[in-house]
Design a protein around this motif. Structure first.
Motif, PDB file in Angstrom:
ATOM      1  N   PHE A  15       0.826  -1.208   0.000  1.00  0.00           N
ATOM      2  CA  PHE A  15       0.000   0.000   0.000  1.00  0.00           C
ATOM      3  C   PHE A  15       0.863   1.262   0.000  1.00  0.00           C
ATOM      4  N   PHE A  16       1.819   1.329   0.921  1.00  0.00           N
ATOM      5  CA  PHE A  16       2.681   2.517   0.998  1.00  0.00           C
ATOM      6  C   PHE A  16       3.575   2.624  -0.231  1.00  0.00           C
ATOM      7  N   PHE A  17       4.045   1.477  -0.726  1.00  0.00           N
ATOM      8  CA  PHE A  17       4.907   1.498  -1.912  1.00  0.00           C
ATOM      9  C   PHE A  17       4.149   2.056  -3.115  1.00  0.00           C
ATOM     10  N   LEU A  18       2.898   1.626  -3.283  1.00  0.00           N
ATOM     11  CA  LEU A  18       2.083   2.142  -4.388  1.00  0.00           C
ATOM     12  C   LEU A  18       1.795   3.628  -4.209  1.00  0.00           C
ATOM     13  N   ALA A  19       1.561   4.038  -2.945  1.00  0.00           N
ATOM     14  CA  ALA A  19       1.265   5.453  -2.679  1.00  0.00           C
ATOM     15  C   ALA A  19       2.442   6.340  -3.076  1.00  0.00           C
ATOM     16  N   VAL A  20       3.665   5.951  -2.700  1.00  0.00           N
ATOM     17  CA  VAL A  20       4.819   6.790  -3.048  1.00  0.00           C
ATOM     18  C   VAL A  20       5.148   6.682  -4.532  1.00  0.00           C
ATOM     19  N   THR A  21       4.792   5.561  -5.155  1.00  0.00           N
ATOM     20  CA  THR A  21       4.988   5.452  -6.605  1.00  0.00           C
ATOM     21  C   THR A  21       4.126   6.473  -7.338  1.00  0.00           C
ATOM     22  N   VAL A  22       2.851   6.561  -6.939  1.00  0.00           N
ATOM     23  CA  VAL A  22       1.953   7.558  -7.530  1.00  0.00           C
ATOM     24  C   VAL A  22       2.488   8.966  -7.289  1.00  0.00           C
ATOM     25  N   MET A  23       2.952   9.231  -6.055  1.00  0.00           N
ATOM     26  CA  MET A  23       3.534  10.537  -5.742  1.00  0.00           C
ATOM     27  C   MET A  23       4.748  10.814  -6.622  1.00  0.00           C
ATOM     28  N   GLY A  24       5.561   9.792  -6.837  1.00  0.00           N
ATOM     29  CA  GLY A  24       6.757   9.970  -7.649  1.00  0.00           C
ATOM     30  C   GLY A  24       6.445  10.434  -9.058  1.00  0.00           C
ATOM     31  N   LEU A  26       3.487  11.858 -10.005  1.00  0.00           N
ATOM     32  CA  LEU A  26       2.789  13.147  -9.933  1.00  0.00           C
ATOM     33  C   LEU A  26       3.758  14.301  -9.682  1.00  0.00           C
ATOM     34  N   ALA A  27       4.918  13.992  -9.113  1.00  0.00           N
ATOM     35  CA  ALA A  27       5.892  15.042  -8.800  1.00  0.00           C
ATOM     36  C   ALA A  27       6.347  15.790 -10.044  1.00  0.00           C
ATOM     37  N   ALA A  28       6.225  15.150 -11.208  1.00  0.00           N
ATOM     38  CA  ALA A  28       6.613  15.822 -12.455  1.00  0.00           C
ATOM     39  C   ALA A  28       5.778  17.074 -12.693  1.00  0.00           C
ATOM     40  N   ARG A  29       4.569  17.129 -12.115  1.00  0.00           N
ATOM     41  CA  ARG A  29       3.696  18.294 -12.287  1.00  0.00           C
ATOM     42  C   ARG A  29       3.864  19.311 -11.176  1.00  0.00           C
ATOM     43  N   TRP A  30       4.648  18.973 -10.153  1.00  0.00           N
ATOM     44  CA  TRP A  30       4.812  19.839  -8.987  1.00  0.00           C
ATOM     45  C   TRP A  30       5.779  20.969  -9.335  1.00  0.00           C
ATOM     46  N   ARG A  31       5.302  22.206  -9.259  1.00  0.00           N
ATOM     47  CA  ARG A  31       6.130  23.378  -9.576  1.00  0.00           C
ATOM     48  C   ARG A  31       6.731  23.275 -10.977  1.00  0.00           C
ATOM     49  N   SER A 188      11.228  10.267 -15.027  1.00  0.00           N
ATOM     50  CA  SER A 188      10.126  11.163 -15.372  1.00  0.00           C
ATOM     51  C   SER A 188      10.168  12.482 -14.603  1.00  0.00           C
ATOM     52  N   SER A 189      10.396  12.409 -13.293  1.00  0.00           N
ATOM     53  CA  SER A 189      10.207  13.579 -12.420  1.00  0.00           C
ATOM     54  C   SER A 189      11.491  14.207 -11.921  1.00  0.00           C
ATOM     55  N   GLY A 190      12.635  13.527 -12.069  1.00  0.00           N
ATOM     56  CA  GLY A 190      13.881  14.091 -11.576  1.00  0.00           C
ATOM     57  C   GLY A 190      13.887  14.251 -10.062  1.00  0.00           C
ATOM     58  N   LEU A 191      14.514  15.316  -9.577  1.00  0.00           N
ATOM     59  CA  LEU A 191      14.688  15.509  -8.140  1.00  0.00           C
ATOM     60  C   LEU A 191      13.368  15.808  -7.428  1.00  0.00           C
ATOM     61  N   ARG A 192      12.375  16.250  -8.166  1.00  0.00           N
ATOM     62  CA  ARG A 192      11.087  16.532  -7.529  1.00  0.00           C
ATOM     63  C   ARG A 192      10.465  15.276  -6.920  1.00  0.00           C
ATOM     64  N   PRO A 194      11.946  12.417  -5.377  1.00  0.00           N
ATOM     65  CA  PRO A 194      12.392  12.137  -4.007  1.00  0.00           C
ATOM     66  C   PRO A 194      12.069  13.263  -3.030  1.00  0.00           C
ATOM     67  N   ALA A 195      12.017  14.512  -3.516  1.00  0.00           N
ATOM     68  CA  ALA A 195      11.675  15.620  -2.625  1.00  0.00           C
ATOM     69  C   ALA A 195      10.266  15.461  -2.071  1.00  0.00           C
ATOM     70  N   LEU A 196       9.338  15.029  -2.915  1.00  0.00           N
ATOM     71  CA  LEU A 196       7.951  14.851  -2.486  1.00  0.00           C
ATOM     72  C   LEU A 196       7.793  13.603  -1.626  1.00  0.00           C
ATOM     73  N   ILE A 197       8.444  12.511  -2.041  1.00  0.00           N
ATOM     74  CA  ILE A 197       8.334  11.249  -1.309  1.00  0.00           C
ATOM     75  C   ILE A 197       9.012  11.339   0.059  1.00  0.00           C
ATOM     76  N   ALA A 198      10.013  12.220   0.191  1.00  0.00           N
ATOM     77  CA  ALA A 198      10.744  12.342   1.458  1.00  0.00           C
ATOM     78  C   ALA A 198       9.820  12.690   2.622  1.00  0.00           C
ATOM     79  N   PHE A 199       8.728  13.416   2.347  1.00  0.00           N
ATOM     80  CA  PHE A 199       7.780  13.742   3.421  1.00  0.00           C
ATOM     81  C   PHE A 199       7.184  12.453   4.017  1.00  0.00           C
ATOM     82  N   VAL A 200       6.793  11.529   3.143  1.00  0.00           N
ATOM     83  CA  VAL A 200       6.216  10.267   3.600  1.00  0.00           C
ATOM     84  C   VAL A 200       7.280   9.425   4.295  1.00  0.00           C
TER      85      VAL A 200
END
Length: 538
Positions: A15-24, A26-31, A188-192, A194-200
């Motif tokens: 569950f958590f692995f899939l959640a951070v995968t989706v975040m990873g 989606l991070a391409a759209r962050w900023r 796909s998302s580069g450094l964004r 791991p930056a987003l996943i680091a919160f989780v």
């Protein structure tokens, strides 16, 4: 050890692995910036991260799955000498407070993406820059491999992949899937990502440590019983008890100091640092990052808890995952395993990006294609980040895990040899570029040769990172001895080369560059268009 697959723990983990995968992804759209095809955007997140994003990114970068598994495992196996990681992370933050803001300023002013970019600009030497880049890549590869070792340890304890007699493909399939997901969203998302996943990742780790430090001692009868069990084990083993023997104190102190000096020489540490939006963000982070040292101290105590809980494992790296499975309810064991697994994904992503940036900027652009466009640089960096991860995966699947650990220790010896050029260059131009290159070579050769001569019960060569210090007769950290030799060579040769007026190279920086901030006039004028005006915020 429980038989079969722990289905509940595995379900929570997935569950958590899939959640951070989706975040990873989606991070391409962050900023998102108008032009994403630059290393500033893909490799540094647009240099736009504020205090809290940087704090979580650096924490996720430095406190890895290997930290989660190996630090308490060292204490489980060797006692209090394994606590060296706690003082070295305390030492490191006052050190970086003195030089990281200067590195951020000059890098922001000139658009430097890597430490090798700075070294080339400061000393006018592509040779010295190449040496720093190659060292960074070599030191990072086994570090990435160890993150995959951390994931594999969790999968083993959960019973995923079958036993030792299982077909290799079936056994390694879960790790291959985790690797493929990591590679895809990093590309796909580069450094964004791991930056987003680091919160989780960091949230889960703090939760697991908070629960473990209260729940497990209650089940084991309190800390008195935990320390008594550990004392009894090490006394019976002839180790003299919990505290390291007097003969090991030089080794403990030099390893802690050398590790502190080396930590922010690693490319991934600098990549996370340069992604922040101002030098003030860096200064603030050096004051709040010690909170992770508090967490690390509590994490280390899990090694003693594993002894008191009667955990028996052939591979010490499995001690803490096994402790979690034995002591926690299955559902919370899954949370703990997810913390370790995600704790591997974040630093592995940053490390692969950092190594790729070094290759692209300081090998590909400097020596192979000097006229490479920002788009070409980004494309090459993305491809190299995949190759780096493939290399780390091959390392894990084809070599013994002990070899991976010892090569990571060798990487620490190597990366420390870049400190005179990097940190020295941030404060003075007195060092001669040829002297720095010679000092680096001496440190690398001595450190590698000395480590080669260290044997262990399982290895004839590269069996550890400590050896007798020449002239002192004490056992100490090889990396620090090599560093001292490096500095001596640099200083002596600089006197000689300056005296004979050897060409010193062109310094493209000026004194004001080292204190410049994001809002100062002209700071962004040399950056690629995508970076200028990059979005801020936390």
């Amino acid at each position: 050890m429980k038989d079969g697959v722990n289905g509940v723990a595995l379900g929570v983990f997935i569950f958590f692995f899939l959640a951070v995968t989706v975040m990873g992804f989606l991070a391409a759209r962050w900023r998102r910036a108008e032009n994403e095809a630059t290393l500033d955007e893909w490799g540094l997140g647009g240099r736009s991260f504020g205090t809290w994003v940087t704090w979580f990114l650096l924490g996720g970068d430095l406190y890895t799955a290997y930290t989660f598994v190996a630090v308490p495992a060292a204490i489980y196996a060797a006692g209090a000498s394994g606590f060296f990681a706690v003082p070295y992370t305390i030492l490191v933050y006052p050190l970086i407070f003195t030089f990281l803001p200067r590195l951020w300023s000059v890098s922001h002013k000139h658009g430097y993406v890597t430490t090798s970019d700075f070294v080339r600009g400061r000393f006018g030497s592509k040779g010295l820059s190449l040496a720093v880049a190659v060292t960074g890549i070599l030191a990072t590869m086994p570090y990435i491999a160890l993150q995959l070792v951390g994931i594999q340890a969790v999968l083993d304890v959960m019973g995923v992949g079958g036993g030792e007699n299982t077909n290799w493909f079936v056994k390694d399939l879960p790790l291959l899937i985790a690797f493929a997901v990591l590679a895809a969203y990093t590309y796909s998302s580069g450094l964004r990502a791991p930056a987003l996943i680091a919160f989780v990742k960091d949230g889960l780790i703090y939760l697991v440590i908070a629960v473990a430090i209260i729940y497990i001692p209650i089940k084991l009868g309190g800390f008195d019983d935990i320390f008594a069990s550990a004392q009894d084990k090490f006394t019976k083993a002839g180790a003299g008890g919990l505290a390291p023997a007097a003969a090991g104190q030089w080794g403990y102190a030099t390893l802690a100091l050398g590790s502190a000096l080396a930590l922010f020489m690693y490319p991934h540490s600098i990549t996370a640092t340069l992604s922040s939006r101002s030098r003030e963000v860096i200064r603030r982070n050096t004051t709040i990052l010690p909170l992770y040292s508090l967490m690390l101290g509590l994490l280390a105590l899990l090694g003693f808890m594993a002894i008191a809980a009667g955990v028996k494992v052939d591979n010490g790296q499995l001690a803490i995952p096994q402790l979690f499975e034995n002591m926690f309810p299955d559902w919370f064991a899954g949370v703990a395993f997810a913390a370790i697994g995600i704790g591997a994904l974040v630093p592995a992503a940053i490390m692969s990006i950092a190594a790729a940036n070094l290759f692209t900027r300081n090998i590909y652009k400097d020596f192979l294609k000097p006229d490479a466009t920002p788009e070409q640089e980004t494309k090459v960096s993305k491809l190299v980040s995949l190759l780096v991860k493939v290399g780390a995966l091959a390392f894990v699947l084809t070599m013994d895990k002990t070899v991976a650990i010892n090569f990571q220790l060798l990487g620490g010896i190597w990366i420390l040899q870049t400190m005179p050029a990097l940190v020295g260059g941030l404060f003075t131009r007195w060092f001669h570029r040829w002297a720095l290159l010679a000092g680096w070579a001496v440190g690398m050769i001595y450190g590698t040769a000395a480590a080669y001569g260290v044997a262990s019960p399982t290895q004839k060569h590269f069996g550890g990172s400590s050896k007798e210090i020449p002239g002192l007769g004490e056992i100490g950290y090889i990396g620090l001895t090599a560093f001292v030799l490096n500095v001596v060579v640099v200083v002596v040769l600089t006197f000689v080369l300056n005296a004979v007026k050897a060409p010193a190279g062109i310094d493209e920086t000026s004194p004001g560059d080292y204190t410049a901030d994001a809002g100062d006039p002209g700071v962004q004028e040399k950056l690629p268009p995508a970076t200028a005006g990059a979005p801020g915020g936390h």
